[in-house]
Design a protein around this motif. Structure first.
Motif, PDB file in Angstrom:
ATOM      1  N   MET A 160     -17.075  -4.594  -7.725  1.00 29.55           N
ATOM      2  CA  MET A 160     -15.979  -5.359  -8.316  1.00 29.55           C
ATOM      3  C   MET A 160     -15.350  -6.142  -7.162  1.00 29.55           C
ATOM      4  O   MET A 160     -15.176  -5.601  -6.074  1.00 29.55           O
ATOM      5  CB  MET A 160     -14.972  -4.388  -8.905  1.00 29.55           C
ATOM      6  N   ILE A 183     -15.730  -0.968  -4.824  1.00 26.53           N
ATOM      7  CA  ILE A 183     -16.128  -0.053  -5.905  1.00 26.53           C
ATOM      8  C   ILE A 183     -17.297  -0.682  -6.655  1.00 26.53           C
ATOM      9  O   ILE A 183     -17.214  -1.846  -7.047  1.00 26.53           O
ATOM     10  CB  ILE A 183     -14.945   0.143  -6.884  1.00 26.53           C
ATOM     11  N   TYR A 184     -18.372   0.057  -6.854  1.00 24.20           N
ATOM     12  CA  TYR A 184     -19.494  -0.467  -7.635  1.00 24.20           C
ATOM     13  C   TYR A 184     -19.080  -0.603  -9.104  1.00 24.20           C
ATOM     14  O   TYR A 184     -18.213   0.117  -9.594  1.00 24.20           O
ATOM     15  CB  TYR A 184     -20.708   0.464  -7.534  1.00 24.20           C
ATOM     16  N   LYS A 185     -19.776  -1.529  -9.791  1.00 27.92           N
ATOM     17  CA  LYS A 185     -19.413  -1.774 -11.188  1.00 27.92           C
ATOM     18  C   LYS A 185     -19.669  -0.567 -12.085  1.00 27.92           C
ATOM     19  O   LYS A 185     -19.094  -0.433 -13.149  1.00 27.92           O
ATOM     20  CB  LYS A 185     -20.166  -3.001 -11.716  1.00 27.92           C
ATOM     21  N   GLU A 228     -19.560   2.885 -11.170  1.00 23.71           N
ATOM     22  CA  GLU A 228     -19.121   4.209 -10.713  1.00 23.71           C
ATOM     23  C   GLU A 228     -17.614   4.333 -10.952  1.00 23.71           C
ATOM     24  O   GLU A 228     -16.882   3.349 -10.943  1.00 23.71           O
ATOM     25  CB  GLU A 228     -19.460   4.438  -9.233  1.00 23.71           C
ATOM     26  N   SER A 229     -17.169   5.567 -11.144  1.00 19.58           N
ATOM     27  CA  SER A 229     -15.743   5.796 -11.324  1.00 19.58           C
ATOM     28  C   SER A 229     -15.049   5.603  -9.973  1.00 19.58           C
ATOM     29  O   SER A 229     -15.694   5.648  -8.928  1.00 19.58           O
ATOM     30  CB  SER A 229     -15.496   7.211 -11.830  1.00 19.58           C
ATOM     31  N   THR A 230     -13.734   5.390 -10.012  1.00 16.24           N
ATOM     32  CA  THR A 230     -13.001   5.237  -8.748  1.00 16.24           C
ATOM     33  C   THR A 230     -13.093   6.518  -7.915  1.00 16.24           C
ATOM     34  O   THR A 230     -13.226   6.452  -6.694  1.00 16.24           O
ATOM     35  CB  THR A 230     -11.529   4.872  -9.027  1.00 16.24           C
ATOM     36  N   ALA A 242     -12.281  -7.522  -6.738  1.00 15.70           N
ATOM     37  CA  ALA A 242     -10.836  -7.649  -6.572  1.00 15.70           C
ATOM     38  C   ALA A 242     -10.154  -6.304  -6.357  1.00 15.70           C
ATOM     39  O   ALA A 242      -8.933  -6.223  -6.335  1.00 15.70           O
ATOM     40  CB  ALA A 242     -10.237  -8.338  -7.791  1.00 15.70           C
ATOM     41  N   ILE A 243     -10.965  -5.247  -6.187  1.00 16.08           N
ATOM     42  CA  ILE A 243     -10.345  -3.928  -6.069  1.00 16.08           C
ATOM     43  C   ILE A 243     -11.180  -3.032  -5.153  1.00 16.08           C
ATOM     44  O   ILE A 243     -12.407  -3.020  -5.235  1.00 16.08           O
ATOM     45  CB  ILE A 243     -10.091  -3.325  -7.480  1.00 16.08           C
TER      46      ILE A 243
END
Lengths: 238, 238
Positions: free
Chosen positions: A18, A58-60, A62-64, A20-21
């Motif tokens: 992602m 963070i990969y698209k 996977e959970s945070t 932007a995060i």
């Protein structure tokens, strides 16, 4: 290093992420009476050569929570750590290239239980004492300060941090842990009275071995009370 | 509604926003002994007609805190509320159209102090009792459950929630507030003994007026102790 850092692997990793995060991890370590934090030196990008908290995209898929564990492992070799979410840091100007919000995670570990090994986009990883932190990238000094304040509030309200001591310990060792985390000096007899009053500790029929000074009595935690206080909380005023 | 909701204004608003991260607000209200939460009905998009927590996209040039206040105001008319960040919810499948992480915020207000007015992308906004929450969009039921649990932990550790009562109140009113937030029944004399032991309350030389039952003694908070306990915390076991 397990993974070769080249432009291609970095680009590929960012493509799947992602944009932007991010995640940033504050890992506190306790070792021989001093509180430290784990930092990594960046091997590439605009922050090359600078120190910062271990973190990244963070990969698209996977959970945070999983991203936090993966990033910490990739960058420092740390694994199987209990990471807890702290909060999101959302100032619009915190990242120089574009608008990026970061989610902070934090952990508190016994430093001697873990081996650090810099990896992926980190050229170095090491423990820094809390009172000698260098200038960090972006808003990482601010994230770290927030984490320290949070840790201080929490050790007053629940027996976290007690797992940083050996199974059997002296009251002085316990007091030093509190002093180091809270950044204050305590009164020995006051501390003794308050901590014993909480009935959290079991006095053992054993004393310290092989010490040059007068051997002190050893204590351990009462597991039932410890569990209860961890869930219910307490208020430890010094 | 202050703003006309049309395709153009929604598209423009989304263009200026970050496309992978949102805000959702859990606003708890207390009114005549019951705990409620503020929900909005969506006027457009894939969730049209459904209820959810007030929230939405973060603009590229505003902080997350400002976004939370703006969104709450646009959708419900609420203004000047003390919103606190809860945590980020980062399950990869939480939003059906693409990967979106949301940052939760929460607040606790005296319901009667605020007027609700649905606006922007909301066709309706209203208070729902905690025990009659409808099926909400995305993971909003889960966010709400987490918030309730968080609120329960916090009222045990600090005197938040006490600002939900009138300035002068009876012990029974205070107990009902705790019962409603914690979702438990309490023992009157036990509660009385524990709360008075904390010395947080000042007994007034006044009794309730205009009640059909025997008038009960009124209390108010000791402002110094209240402040101290808010900062230092306590542990209120029932």
């Amino acid at each position: 290093m397990d993974k070769k850092v080249d432009a291609e692997s970095v680009a590929k990793s960012e493509q799947n992420a992602m944009n932007a995060i991010t995640i940033d991890c504050v890992v506190f370590g306790f070792d021989e009476g001093s509180l430290e934090v784990l930092l990594v030196q960046h091997a590439e990008g605009i922050s090359k050569g600078k120190w910062g908290l271990p973190g990244g995209w963070i990969y698209k898929k996977e959970s945070t929570d999983n991203a936090a564990h993966r990033l910490l492992n990739e960058l420092t070799g740390l694994d199987n750590i209990y990471l807890e979410q702290l909060k999101a840091f959302g100032d619009p100007d915190r990242f120089p290239l574009r608008r990026v919000i970061t989610i902070g995670y934090y952990a508190l570990v016994k430093r001697e239980d873990y081996n650090i090994k810099a990896g992926f986009t980190a050229s170095d990883a090491k423990w820094y004492k809390i009172n000698s932190i260098p200038d960090l990238i972006y808003d990482h000094n601010e994230i770290l300060s927030y984490s320290i304040q949070n840790l201080r509030n929490r050790v007053r309200q629940a027996p976290i941090g007690f797992n940083l001591l050996p199974e059997k310990f002296t009251l002085l060792q316990l007091m030093h842990l509190y002093e180091e985390i809270l950044g204050i000096e305590m009164d020995k007899s006051n501390f003794r009275r308050k901590i014993l009053h909480m009935k959290l500790l079991v006095a053992l029929d054993e004393k310290q071995q092989d010490v040059s000074h007068r051997a002190a009595k050893l204590y351990k935690f009462d597991p039932d009370i410890y569990k209860k206080l961890t869930e219910k909380g307490f208020n430890f005023e010094f």
